[in-house]
Design an enzyme around this catalytic site. Sequence first.
Site, PDB file in Angstrom:
ATOM      1  N   ASP A  54       0.633  -1.208   0.062  1.00  0.00           N
ATOM      2  CA  ASP A  54       0.138  -0.038   0.076  1.00  0.00           C
ATOM      3  C   ASP A  54       0.877   1.083  -0.261  1.00  0.00           C
ATOM      4  OD1 ASP A  54      -2.701   1.208   0.556  1.00  0.00           O
ATOM      5  OD2 ASP A  54      -1.402   2.029   2.184  1.00  0.00           O
TER       6      ASP A  54
ATOM      7  N   GLU B 232       1.735  -0.431  -4.980  1.00  0.00           N
ATOM      8  CA  GLU B 232       0.390   0.649  -5.340  1.00  0.00           C
ATOM      9  C   GLU B 232       1.384   1.991  -5.443  1.00  0.00           C
ATOM     10  OE1 GLU B 232      -3.000   3.182  -4.030  1.00  0.00           O
ATOM     11  OE2 GLU B 232      -1.502   2.892  -2.664  1.00  0.00           O
TER      12      GLU B 232
HETATM   13  C1  QV4 Z   1      -8.065  13.810   7.462  1.00  0.00           C
HETATM   14  C2  QV4 Z   1      -7.647  14.943   6.584  1.00  0.00           C
HETATM   15  C3  QV4 Z   1      -6.495  15.471   6.322  1.00  0.00           C
HETATM   16  C4  QV4 Z   1      -5.729  15.735   7.667  1.00  0.00           C
HETATM   17  C5  QV4 Z   1      -6.112  14.665   8.534  1.00  0.00           C
HETATM   18  C6  QV4 Z   1      -5.672  15.085  10.159  1.00  0.00           C
HETATM   19  O1  QV4 Z   1      -8.249  14.734   5.058  1.00  0.00           O
HETATM   20  O2  QV4 Z   1      -6.018  16.529   5.367  1.00  0.00           O
HETATM   21  O3  QV4 Z   1      -4.418  15.917   7.543  1.00  0.00           O
HETATM   22  O4  QV4 Z   1      -7.454  14.217   8.529  1.00  0.00           O
HETATM   23  O5  QV4 Z   1      -5.550  13.833  10.790  1.00  0.00           O
HETATM   24  C7  QV4 Z   1      -8.822   8.713   5.955  1.00  0.00           C
HETATM   25  C8  QV4 Z   1      -9.672   9.860   5.610  1.00  0.00           C
HETATM   26  C9  QV4 Z   1      -8.913  11.130   5.549  1.00  0.00           C
HETATM   27  C10 QV4 Z   1      -7.998  11.496   6.963  1.00  0.00           C
HETATM   28  C11 QV4 Z   1      -7.350  10.460   7.188  1.00  0.00           C
HETATM   29  C12 QV4 Z   1      -6.399  10.517   8.504  1.00  0.00           C
HETATM   30  O6  QV4 Z   1     -10.593   9.620   4.597  1.00  0.00           O
HETATM   31  O7  QV4 Z   1      -9.892  12.421   5.331  1.00  0.00           O
HETATM   32  O8  QV4 Z   1      -7.504  12.736   6.726  1.00  0.00           O
HETATM   33  O9  QV4 Z   1      -8.101   9.408   7.334  1.00  0.00           O
HETATM   34  O10 QV4 Z   1      -7.352  10.489   9.703  1.00  0.00           O
HETATM   35  C13 QV4 Z   1      -7.639   4.958   2.769  1.00  0.00           C
HETATM   36  C14 QV4 Z   1      -8.654   6.203   2.365  1.00  0.00           C
HETATM   37  C15 QV4 Z   1      -8.417   7.253   3.010  1.00  0.00           C
HETATM   38  C16 QV4 Z   1      -8.235   7.354   4.404  1.00  0.00           C
HETATM   39  C17 QV4 Z   1      -7.060   6.460   4.645  1.00  0.00           C
HETATM   40  C18 QV4 Z   1      -6.743   6.087   6.086  1.00  0.00           C
HETATM   41  O11 QV4 Z   1      -8.807   6.099   1.093  1.00  0.00           O
HETATM   42  O12 QV4 Z   1      -9.253   8.165   2.708  1.00  0.00           O
HETATM   43  O13 QV4 Z   1      -7.951   8.399   5.165  1.00  0.00           O
HETATM   44  O14 QV4 Z   1      -7.628   4.839   4.115  1.00  0.00           O
HETATM   45  O15 QV4 Z   1      -7.648   5.521   6.923  1.00  0.00           O
HETATM   46  C19 QV4 Z   1      -3.449   8.724  -2.649  1.00  0.00           C
HETATM   47  C20 QV4 Z   1      -2.088   7.651  -2.558  1.00  0.00           C
HETATM   48  C21 QV4 Z   1      -2.495   6.378  -2.458  1.00  0.00           C
HETATM   49  C22 QV4 Z   1      -3.749   5.902  -1.588  1.00  0.00           C
HETATM   50  C23 QV4 Z   1      -4.658   6.893  -2.411  1.00  0.00           C
HETATM   51  C24 QV4 Z   1      -6.035   6.838  -1.331  1.00  0.00           C
HETATM   52  O16 QV4 Z   1      -1.031   7.816  -3.313  1.00  0.00           O
HETATM   53  O17 QV4 Z   1      -1.521   5.588  -2.043  1.00  0.00           O
HETATM   54  O18 QV4 Z   1      -4.384   8.393  -2.211  1.00  0.00           O
HETATM   55  N1  QV4 Z   1      -4.013   4.709  -1.635  1.00  0.00           N
HETATM   56  C25 QV4 Z   1      -3.954   3.800  -0.743  1.00  0.00           C
HETATM   57  C26 QV4 Z   1      -5.032   2.814  -0.449  1.00  0.00           C
HETATM   58  C27 QV4 Z   1      -6.194   3.600   0.371  1.00  0.00           C
HETATM   59  C28 QV4 Z   1      -5.708   4.085   1.514  1.00  0.00           C
HETATM   60  C29 QV4 Z   1      -4.160   4.508   1.730  1.00  0.00           C
HETATM   61  C30 QV4 Z   1      -3.562   4.455   0.996  1.00  0.00           C
HETATM   62  C31 QV4 Z   1      -3.576   4.733   2.978  1.00  0.00           C
HETATM   63  O19 QV4 Z   1      -5.613   2.241  -1.447  1.00  0.00           O
HETATM   64  O20 QV4 Z   1      -7.375   2.764   0.639  1.00  0.00           O
HETATM   65  O21 QV4 Z   1      -6.429   5.227   2.158  1.00  0.00           O
HETATM   66  O22 QV4 Z   1      -3.212   3.726   3.666  1.00  0.00           O
HETATM   67  O23 QV4 Z   1      -3.506   8.773  -4.298  1.00  0.00           O
END
Ligand code: QV4
Length: 383
Positions: free
Chosen positions: A212, A248
Amino acid sequence: MKLLLLFVCIGLSSAQFNPNTRAGRTTIVHLFEWRWDDIAAECERFLGPNGFGGVQVSPVNDHIVLNDPWRPWWQRYQPISYKLCSRSGNEQQFRDMVTRCNNVGVYIYVDAIINHMCGQGGGTGTHSSCGSYFNAGARDFPSVPYSNWDFNDGKCRTGSGEIENYNDAYQVRDCRLVGLLDLALEKDYVRGKIADFLNNLINIGVAGFRLDAAKHMWPGDIKAITDRLNNLNTRWFPGGTRPFIFQEVIDLGGEGISFNEYTGIGRVTEFKYGARLGNIIRKWNGEKLSYVRNWGEGWGFMSSNRALVFVDNHDNQRGHGAGGASILTFWDARLYKMGVGFMLAHPYGFARIMSSFRWNRNFVNGKVRLSFCLKLITQLLPP
Ligand code: QV4
Ligand code: CA
């Protein structure tokens, strides 16, 4: 002798591109959010008999448990420790699933979150899926253990500590992705903890890993970790088999980081595949099926033997991450079947299909969508 050593080395380094599926099995399926007991039954009842190569499972390890929104799927992308418990099941159920799936030739690929731990605003307490104590603000994760020495806070140079500009490779690797506490992967100690976690899974019998957020890790750090991984369990795999690695990396072009930096380590997700295929099948921009004559490298994709391909993934089917509006999903059932059929028939890349769940699109993160409210109000108003 030297020649023999050379062959052994080439064999070792190239094996991570091989999905390790049984002969003739060319596809894996992502069983998003499925329970381990259900996957075990599915392997025996359907996937094995129908020639599926393997299953990508949701994250297996200890993670934060969130209340607002209530228990979202994405809480599983915020690790608290490397113990094995989640709503998919406990360690015993995970072991049982791996054994039963392997026994019918369907192998297990684990979604490994090794770039970060939970969000910095994750609070303190025992609200984790294994009930482990942690303190996000203090960077304290005693069940690993990690402490504030093990994170990138001092290294990131943006004012907010967050990734602010995707064209700056340093920010993308050393700063926080949406607030997620970024691990210092250059540290031998951190690499060791991650390698122990992945080796535990290898010893249980898994066949490989989705890494990831690989774009957010330095390729050299990933390589140092994958170099420490054991060969696969010889109960099911030939001696000397390396774990399959697919990283990824979202590279749709135009950013500071390219998929090329990662293709030496393992396969890489080819995100252009689903985006471009969506354009064709939707007939957007006047695109035609005849254009796929040179589908693959001819379209600027990475080499076929490095690509992991898919029509949609768990993020872009629900508007997370990048990908674009063209992505085909089950919401457009007829077009989706055409897209998946095309991918399964076409030899480019190693294919992964998606098994997800339906959700109510009138709600976002537990809150009613404004457009849905307005629609309801207009329906209630007298004509
Ligand atoms: C929020 C704010 C931030 C702030 C933070 C403060 O948005 O600006 O800094 O609070 O604490 C969730 C929430 C998100 C929140 C974050 C932290 O949606 O709003 O930040 O948690 O509390 C998944 C979801 C994300 C989720 C994350 C962790 O998609 O929404 O964030 O899990 O729970 C890029 C990357 C790529 C990524 C993609 C989504 O390059 O690598 O974005 N894809 C992978 C996974 C994905 C996962 C992650 C990465 C993180 O496929 O499912 O994100 O592990 O393109
Ligand atoms: Ca990072």
